[in-house]
Design a protein around this motif. Structure first.
Motif, PDB file in Angstrom:
ATOM      1  N   VAL A 291       1.568  -4.741   3.292  1.00 31.14           N
ATOM      2  CA  VAL A 291       2.486  -3.810   3.941  1.00 31.14           C
ATOM      3  C   VAL A 291       2.325  -2.407   3.377  1.00 31.14           C
ATOM      4  CG1 VAL A 291       4.326  -4.554   2.326  1.00 31.14           C
ATOM      5  CG2 VAL A 291       4.937  -3.345   4.435  1.00 31.14           C
ATOM      6  N   ALA A 292       2.217  -1.437   4.274  1.00 28.20           N
ATOM      7  CA  ALA A 292       2.206  -0.030   3.880  1.00 28.20           C
ATOM      8  C   ALA A 292       3.634   0.489   3.916  1.00 28.20           C
ATOM      9  CB  ALA A 292       1.333   0.788   4.822  1.00 28.20           C
ATOM     10  N   LEU A 293       4.030   1.154   2.829  1.00 24.40           N
ATOM     11  CA  LEU A 293       5.392   1.666   2.706  1.00 24.40           C
ATOM     12  C   LEU A 293       5.373   3.079   2.149  1.00 24.40           C
ATOM     13  CD1 LEU A 293       7.110  -1.474   1.132  1.00 24.40           C
ATOM     14  CD2 LEU A 293       7.601  -0.550   3.405  1.00 24.40           C
TER      15      LEU A 293
ATOM     16  N   LEU B 141       0.862  -1.179   0.000  1.00 26.51           N
ATOM     17  CA  LEU B 141       0.000   0.000   0.000  1.00 26.51           C
ATOM     18  C   LEU B 141       0.897   1.227   0.000  1.00 26.51           C
ATOM     19  CD1 LEU B 141      -2.710  -0.774   2.731  1.00 26.51           C
ATOM     20  CD2 LEU B 141      -2.908  -1.051   0.254  1.00 26.51           C
ATOM     21  N   VAL B 142       0.727   2.084  -0.990  1.00 25.48           N
ATOM     22  CA  VAL B 142       1.511   3.309  -1.060  1.00 25.48           C
ATOM     23  C   VAL B 142       0.569   4.491  -1.241  1.00 25.48           C
ATOM     24  CG1 VAL B 142       3.553   2.129  -1.991  1.00 25.48           C
ATOM     25  CG2 VAL B 142       1.878   3.146  -3.553  1.00 25.48           C
ATOM     26  N   GLY B 143       1.075   5.660  -0.918  1.00 19.87           N
ATOM     27  CA  GLY B 143       0.287   6.882  -1.031  1.00 19.87           C
ATOM     28  C   GLY B 143       0.774   7.886  -0.013  1.00 19.87           C
ATOM     29  N   PRO B 144       0.409   9.149  -0.166  1.00 22.94           N
ATOM     30  CA  PRO B 144       0.886  10.190   0.741  1.00 22.94           C
ATOM     31  C   PRO B 144       0.283  10.055   2.136  1.00 22.94           C
ATOM     32  CG  PRO B 144      -0.740  11.079  -0.781  1.00 22.94           C
ATOM     33  CD  PRO B 144      -0.446   9.678  -1.236  1.00 22.94           C
ATOM     34  N   ASN B 145       0.817  10.816   3.080  1.00 23.76           N
ATOM     35  CA  ASN B 145       0.254  10.852   4.424  1.00 23.76           C
ATOM     36  C   ASN B 145      -1.222  11.242   4.353  1.00 23.76           C
ATOM     37  OD1 ASN B 145       2.712  10.251   5.602  1.00 23.76           O
ATOM     38  ND2 ASN B 145       3.266  12.392   5.919  1.00 23.76           N
ATOM     39  N   GLY B 146      -2.034  10.543   5.168  1.00 23.29           N
ATOM     40  CA  GLY B 146      -3.451  10.864   5.192  1.00 23.29           C
ATOM     41  C   GLY B 146      -4.253  10.248   4.071  1.00 23.29           C
ATOM     42  N   SER B 147      -3.643   9.354   3.303  1.00 21.53           N
ATOM     43  CA  SER B 147      -4.344   8.770   2.160  1.00 21.53           C
ATOM     44  C   SER B 147      -5.251   7.607   2.548  1.00 21.53           C
ATOM     45  CB  SER B 147      -3.340   8.300   1.101  1.00 21.53           C
ATOM     46  OG  SER B 147      -2.467   7.323   1.636  1.00 21.53           O
ATOM     47  N   GLY B 148      -5.113   7.109   3.776  1.00 15.98           N
ATOM     48  CA  GLY B 148      -5.977   6.027   4.236  1.00 15.98           C
ATOM     49  C   GLY B 148      -5.293   4.689   4.425  1.00 15.98           C
ATOM     50  N   LYS B 149      -3.977   4.635   4.254  1.00 23.39           N
ATOM     51  CA  LYS B 149      -3.272   3.354   4.347  1.00 23.39           C
ATOM     52  C   LYS B 149      -3.432   2.718   5.731  1.00 23.39           C
ATOM     53  CE  LYS B 149       0.821   4.951   3.327  1.00 23.39           C
ATOM     54  NZ  LYS B 149       0.484   6.400   3.286  1.00 23.39           N
TER      55      LYS B 149
END
Length: 257
Positions: free
Chosen positions: A193-195, A36-44
């Protein structure tokens, strides 16, 4: 235990009037490493909490090998799923070995002591994250990176079929980032895994899901997902994506504005 299948179907999570996650679906086949990737606050992190059963979805379902994760008995789920989260407490008055031994709890009777097999699994988990020398040290006196490695070892000792990790490389130096992610590729489990590091995600993950404002806006193999256009759309930055000549994985280089 062999790896299990994870399916997230149309999950929506809210906090008051705000959507944390909106109609998110994903699938992890047995033995896959899904990023799971994405900016801060994206919901990961919110999505991961729905998977390891901290935030109940407003709508949608999380299924583990076809069973509704939220309907499984707690002990049954604990024998299947392990989680490494960001907000773990640091004040345990326990040794590192005792912390890692907690990973064996779902597989034991109420008053059962550690067996020789437990000791072997604990030692193996500590070795996998290069923490053998920490075994007798107090957990609450470790550095942030050392604590992170110990918590990953605890999850490994649990022998999960599904391992969920929220930014496991936080606080780790480069060597230990590579070692930990290498272990995730080798264990007989499905990994979600969120990275934050896109290059690590591109190299170690089979497929990526990109979250932005609580929604999945792209998914697929890293080489298909990571593009200059996506970097601009999701992160608001200029970047180049090339195939690394040695690893064969996409490599992202960010450029100054």
């Amino acid at each position: 235990m062999s790896a299990t299948e994870l399916t997230v179907e149309g999950v929506t999570l809210t906090a008051g009037a705000r959507h944390l996650v909106r109609d998110v679906s994903l699938h992890a086949g047995a033995g896959e490493v899904i990023g799971l990737v994405g900016p801060n606050g994206s919901g990961k992190s919110s999505l991961l909490r729905a998977v390891y059963r901290v935030l109940r979805p407003d709508t949608g379902q999380v299924r583990v090998d076809g069973a509704d994760a939220w309907s499984l008995p707690v002990r049954t789920l604990a024998r299947t799923l392990a989680a490494v989260v960001q907000e773990s407490a640091a004040g345990f008055d326990l040794s590192v070995r005792e912390i890692v031994a907690m990973g064996r709890t779902p597989h034991k009777g109420l008053f059962a002591g550690d067996t020789a097999d437990d000791a072997r699994l604990i030692a193996s988990a500590l070795a996998a994250v290069d923490a053998t020398e920490l075994a007798d040290r107090p957990f609450d006196r470790l550095s942030g990176g050392e604590r992170q490695r110990v918590l990953i070892a605890r999850a490994l000792a649990q022998q999960p079929a599904l391992l969920v990790l929220d930014e496991p490389t936080n606080h780790l130096d480069i060597r230990h980032q590579l070692e930990v992610l290498g272990v995730l590729r080798e264990i007989p489990a499905t990994v979600l895994v969120a990275l934050h590091d896109l290059n690590l995600a591109a190299y170690y993950c089979d497929r990526l899901y990109v979250l932005c404002d609580g929604e999945v806006i792209a998914s697929g193999p890293p080489a298909e997902v990571l593009t200059a256009e996506l970097l601009h759309e999701v992160y608001g930055v200029t970047g180049e994506v090339v195939i690394h000549p040695r690893t064969g994985a996409p490599h992202v280089t960010f450029l100054p504005s």
